[in-house]
Design an enzyme around this catalytic site. Structure first.
Site, mmCIF file in Angstrom:
data_model
loop_
_atom_site.group_PDB
_atom_site.id
_atom_site.type_symbol
_atom_site.label_atom_id
_atom_site.label_comp_id
_atom_site.label_asym_id
_atom_site.label_seq_id
_atom_site.Cartn_x
_atom_site.Cartn_y
_atom_site.Cartn_z
ATOM 1 N N ASP A 107 77.682 37.881 72.321
ATOM 2 C CA ASP A 107 77.726 37.476 73.721
ATOM 3 C C ASP A 107 78.370 36.129 74.039
ATOM 4 O O ASP A 107 78.689 35.881 75.191
ATOM 5 C CB ASP A 107 76.307 37.521 74.318
ATOM 6 C CG ASP A 107 76.323 37.900 75.795
ATOM 7 O OD1 ASP A 107 77.356 38.419 76.268
ATOM 8 O OD2 ASP A 107 75.326 37.661 76.489
ATOM 9 N N HIS A 376 73.872 30.577 74.631
ATOM 10 C CA HIS A 376 75.148 30.817 75.319
ATOM 11 C C HIS A 376 74.976 30.913 76.839
ATOM 12 O O HIS A 376 75.968 31.036 77.564
ATOM 13 C CB HIS A 376 75.846 32.060 74.759
ATOM 14 C CG HIS A 376 75.007 33.304 74.845
ATOM 15 N ND1 HIS A 376 74.102 33.642 73.879
ATOM 16 C CD2 HIS A 376 74.941 34.270 75.783
ATOM 17 C CE1 HIS A 376 73.507 34.779 74.218
ATOM 18 N NE2 HIS A 376 74.002 35.181 75.371
#
Length: 970
Positions: A107, A376
């Site tokens: 991701d 993230h």
């Protein structure tokens, strides 16, 4: 996070464990330890815990990556990536005796070349990524090049290479379209509901269940997709990810449908030409590995920036929420200082009055906060304001704890009387000194001797500074740029590695202090009407540079490097990109994306100038106004140049031009950049660092669409431009987007404030309406390539790890000088390494696991999970070589380090064990898979470090070496 935990994560682990126990064929992979540990500590019953142990042994539950989070790859620092991996790995090894061996970096928005090296050093056998440029992915897919052996580091090359799998265009989520129904398919548990699950078990958007009547159609749909993917890979093993974000919270309905479908396909495998099985990532890589193919090598080129469509460049998040990015880095640097400070204290004051377990908890609160913000959707600024506040609160709480710990350690070591309490006001905005005699304690967390200035805010201009022997210390006081009632006191400090000094700050009754900064204000200039014919240039000079300012415009004009007498034209201006906020009118910018309407527009038509000069420092204050009559300035730059007195090593101090910017609040849908333009012929080639570890070459690329945004890159610590002889370096204390939009130019995005009406952004509150004021700092270094090369590695770390300043009031009239003071009045036992090495970690992790693997596994199998106190006898030491092979004739050489003599000031070293990056492997037993490449046709296990003999290690370029050190008497 607490909410996610309550509604979603807790349900996932509880229901997945239950379901795995019901079918021997079922499997599951888990990634982020932060969520798992919250479940393990707060929710899991003894039965669940026992079942987890069993499932791990059977290989049906597999932890991949195993860090606290799935960290971002673009804007994080290598130290923090290692920290969060070490934190998660330590828990998994201590609790289960397992060590993750595969990654699942599906991701993060783009892939860095530092990551493959990191995962190789951590002992991983294969790496998996997904988000790379859409056009590049399509090309790799067509040519079956989505799998390769990645040599992320040019210097470590094949020694730390790793097999890498890029997911195909379907990425990490199951495709949900089914041709035989207008309902979705494959997502039978629907969408998680906050905060309480529905009583009847019916969730929104539950997919069409598998029934006798549709099972054949379901199977056909799945098989068609599997065959489509098979054509994109070289082996007949297809990774088919089942799930997506926030799935498996209701695992029973998910697994029961999956079981039926998989069984059906396998019963008709002759007809379908496909067999399917539940698998972990490890199962998949094992299958590919056993095919024994020869793979292509990819060099150290990364996959940044990342675009998903022609107008969707994910380069906005390099700057989003600049305040969070800044605090995350300050927290990381405070943690670094706190760890070594505490380690020294434990080793040298065994009979201390401070409770060690409590102290470790204080450090752990900051380890957790710094680890989790590397997520993230954390430091990237791509979270909602509510989640951002959670990260900020956790960071501030951890920082408060560590400051408190450091202050109490100083207090204890100086046996201060109770009224002479040391209080810490590290990095707080209003860290002023009350008008009494007091002392300032300054700790240098780097393992180098440092000469630098620390700044203290004082309420009076008549101040003098003395060291503990009563000698006068060079200092300069001047009125503060942004506050009329306070003064900035700059103290010149020279401190050995990992040591601290105490300075006495005295108020003078009417007498003048050492140096006073005198201010001269110049008339505000209208830069649109500047007289081009006549140039009045105002010089500001120190031993290294002469910087000229053009008095027609009050802007910088040029910088001369005095040693080579080389002059470079340098001008700086603030510009803003105007961006669209209406999806009906075109591409938008948001937390993730940067989509400028056109070129950046200059913001200021008039500039004010004030020069404050003294014997030690000159500060040039430029104020940028929208026009000549504006009341308030919209931007400011404070540029500082230092003059170092005789007898001090001023090389780095003299060579850096320090700039602090004041930016904001911006108008809506504006992105603010500082553009520095030079007459260097750079051919529009930019260099940026990759996570503070290595440098990437960034040639300007022209695209059909969105060229400006697709030429933005992340700058975590460093960026530079150069011509054949001269280099202009920028060093940063937080991440920014950076670009070279013209020859000789480098621009840094400093701040963003956006709003848009995209449904998804509004739903998740991701519109980035950030009205804050930010004050980032950048150091400029200009010089020959050789000089810049020597300075920027150390410079970046000196900026990152500025000394920690703490204050204490003095008890009694006069400071009593303790008898046992050494003559140089430095406290601590200096630990210093050569300038091409960096002591990346010196800490007491506290893990209770045995470093003998057989022993560790045996004690867990026997249920002797070690409870009780943390282990204070094991010290974690990490050393990094800062240079690449061939980068510098001297500094790129391998370095021999005698660990016993390096650490002799802390005690007598009894034993040293060399470990993998995160500490969980003995390097002698770590045998990673060796994938066949054309370069190395033989296949076997790769074991790549030479072991240390009797505490002497040779550290080669770019190596990161990790050790457990045990001291006598601990």
């Amino acid at each position: 996070l607490q909410e996610s935990m309550h509604a979603y994560a807790a349900n996932v682990y509880t229901s997945v464990v239950e379901e795995l126990m019901k079918g021997k064929q079922r499997k599951f992979i888990a990634v982020e330890q932060e969520f798992f540990r919250l479940w393990w500590d707060a929710v899991a019953t003894d039965t669940y815990k026992q079942q987890v142990h069993q499932l791990l042994q059977e290989g049906r539950l597999e932890f991949v990556i195993g860090g606290q989070v799935m960290h971002d790859e673009a804007v994080t620092l290598i130290d923090d990536q290692i920290l969060q991996l070490t934190e998660g790995h330590g828990f998994l090894y201590e609790t289960f005796g397992i060590r993750p061996q595969f990654s699942w970096h599906v991701d993060p928005f783009g892939a860095s070349a530092t990551t493959p090296t990191l995962f190789a050093l951590a002992g991983f056998n294969a790496h998996l990524i997904s988000r790379i440029d859409y056009d590049l992915k399509a090309d790799m897919q067509k040519n079956k090049k989505l799998q390769f052996v990645w040599q992320g580091s040019p210097s470590l090359s094949e020694r730390q290479e790793i097999f890498t799998h890029v997911m195909d265009q379907y990425s990490y989520c199951t495709p949900s379209q089914i041709p035989f129904s207008n309902r979705s398919g494959f997502y039978w548990n629907g969408i998680a509901v906050f905060p309480d699950p529905p009583k009847d078990g019916v969730y929104p958007n539950m997919s069409l269940p598998v029934t006798d009547t549709n099972i054949h159609l379901y199977a056909q749909t799945m098989v068609t997709n599997i065959k489509e993917r098979a054509a994109w890979f070289r082996t007949s093993d297809v990774l088919w990810p089942w799930g997506c974000d926030k799935q498996f919270f209701n695992a029973s309905v998910q697994y029961s449908n999956m079981d039926r479908l998989l069984d059906y396909i396998n019963q008709h495998s002759d007809e379908f030409g496909v067999t399917v099985q539940y698998a972990t990532v490890g199962d998949f890589f094992q299958a590919v590995y056993s095919r024994n193919l020869t793979w292509e090598i990819r060099n150290s080129q990364d996959f940044l920036p990342y675009s998903t469509e022609p107008f969707q460049a994910w380069t906005g998040f390099y700057t989003s929420r600049s305040t969070l990015k800044g605090i995350a880095r300050r927290a990381s640097s405070l943690l670094y200082a706190g760890e070594s400070f505490f380690t020294q204290y434990v080793l040298k004051h065994p009979a201390s009055s401070i409770c060690k377990c409590g102290a470790l908890k204080q450090l752990q609160s900051l380890r957790w906060a710094v680890s989790e913000v590397q997520h993230h959707d954390g430091i990237t600024g791509t979270e909602s304001p509510k989640v951002k506040d959670m990260y900020m609160n956790n960071l501030m709480y951890g920082m408060f704890n560590v400051k408190k710990l450091m202050a109490s350690i100083i207090f204890d070591m100086n046996n201060a009387k109770k009224n002479g309490e040391v209080y810490s006001s590290f990095y707080s905005e209003d860290s002023g000194i009350p008008d009494v005699d007091q002392y300032v304690v300054v700790y240098n967390p780097l393992a180098w001797n440092i000469t630098t200035f620390v700044t203290v805010s004082v309420s009076h201009p008549a101040m003098s500074v003395y060291d503990e022997l009563g000698r006068s210390v060079p200092a300069q006081v001047q009125s503060s740029a942004e506050s009329h009632s306070t003064y900035d006191l700059y103290i010149l400090v020279a401190i050995s590695g990992l040591s601290y000094r105490k300075y006495n700050v005295k108020l003078l009754n009417g007498k003048q202090s050492g140096f006073i900064g005198r201010s001269v204000k110049y008339k505000r200039k209208d830069i649109t009407r500047a007289d081009q014919q006549s140039q009045w240039l105002l010089p500001v000079v120190n031993n290294c540079y002469q910087v000229l300012f053009d008095q027609n415009t009050n802007l910088m004009h040029s910088i001369t490097e005095r040693e080579t007498n080389q002059t470079v034209q340098v001008t700086q201006e603030f510009l803003e990109y105007h961006v669209n906020g209406d999806v009906m009118k075109g591409p938008i910018s948001d937390n993730y994306l940067f989509a400028p309407n056109a070129s950046a527009v200059p913001v200021s038509k008039a500039v004010g100038l004030e020069v404050v000069s003294g014997n030690l420092m000159t500060e040039i204050r430029q104020y940028f106004y929208s026009n000549i009559t504006s009341q308030d300035y919209i931007y400011a730059v404070y540029t500082r140049m230092y003059t170092v007195p005789e007898g001090y090593d001023g090389k780095l101090l003299c060579h850096r031009i320090e700039q602090e910017y004041r930016v904001g609040p911006l108008e809506l849908n504006r992105e603010a950049v500082l553009r520095t333009s030079t007459n260097l012929n750079t051919r529009q080639l930019l260099y940026t660092d990759s996570n503070g570890y290595q440098i990437q070459k960034r040639p300007f690329k022209a695209y059909m669409n969105n060229t400006v945004a697709r030429n933005y890159y992340p700058m975590v610590q460093t960026a530079y431009i150069e011509d054949d002889t001269t280099r202009l370096m920028l060093l940063a204390e937080r991440a920014h987007g950076v670009s070279s939009q013209g020859n000789g130019q480098v621009e840094v995005m400093l701040h963003r404030r956006l709003w848009n009406n995209l449904h998804w952004d509004l739903n998740y509150n991701l519109t980035l309406n950030d009205s804050s004021v930010v004050r980032p700092v950048i150091w400029l270094i200009l010089g020959t390539k050789a000089v810049a090369n020597i300075l920027y590695r150390t410079g970046g770390l000196v900026l990152e790890h500025r000394p920690v300043v703490m204050f204490g009031a003095l008890s009694g009239d006069k400071p009593k000088l303790p008898g046992q003071l050494q003559q140089n009045s430095v406290h601590g036992s200096p630990v210093t390494v050569p300038l091409n090495l960096h002591l990346q970690a010196l800490s007491i992790p506290g893990w209770r696991y045995s470093s003998n693997h057989t022993e560790q596994v045996r004690s867990i199998r026997m249920g002797k999970e070690k409870q009780g106190d943390a282990d204070f006898s094991r010290v974690l030491l990490r050393i990094r070589h800062l240079y690449e092979v061939g980068e510098d004739p001297v500094l790129s050489q391998p370095v021999m380090v005698n660990l016993k003599s390096l650490l002799k000031g802390l005690g007598s070293v009894m034993a040293v064990e060399e470990r993998s990056l995160t500490g969980t492997w003995d390097v002698d037993t770590l045998k990673r898979w060796k994938w066949k490449t054309a370069q190395y046709p033989g296949r076997g296990f790769s074991n790549s470090t030479e072991t240390s003999e009797n505490c002497i290690v040779t550290v080669h370029p770019k190596e990161i070496r990790t050790f457990f050190v045990y001291f006598q008497g601990q």
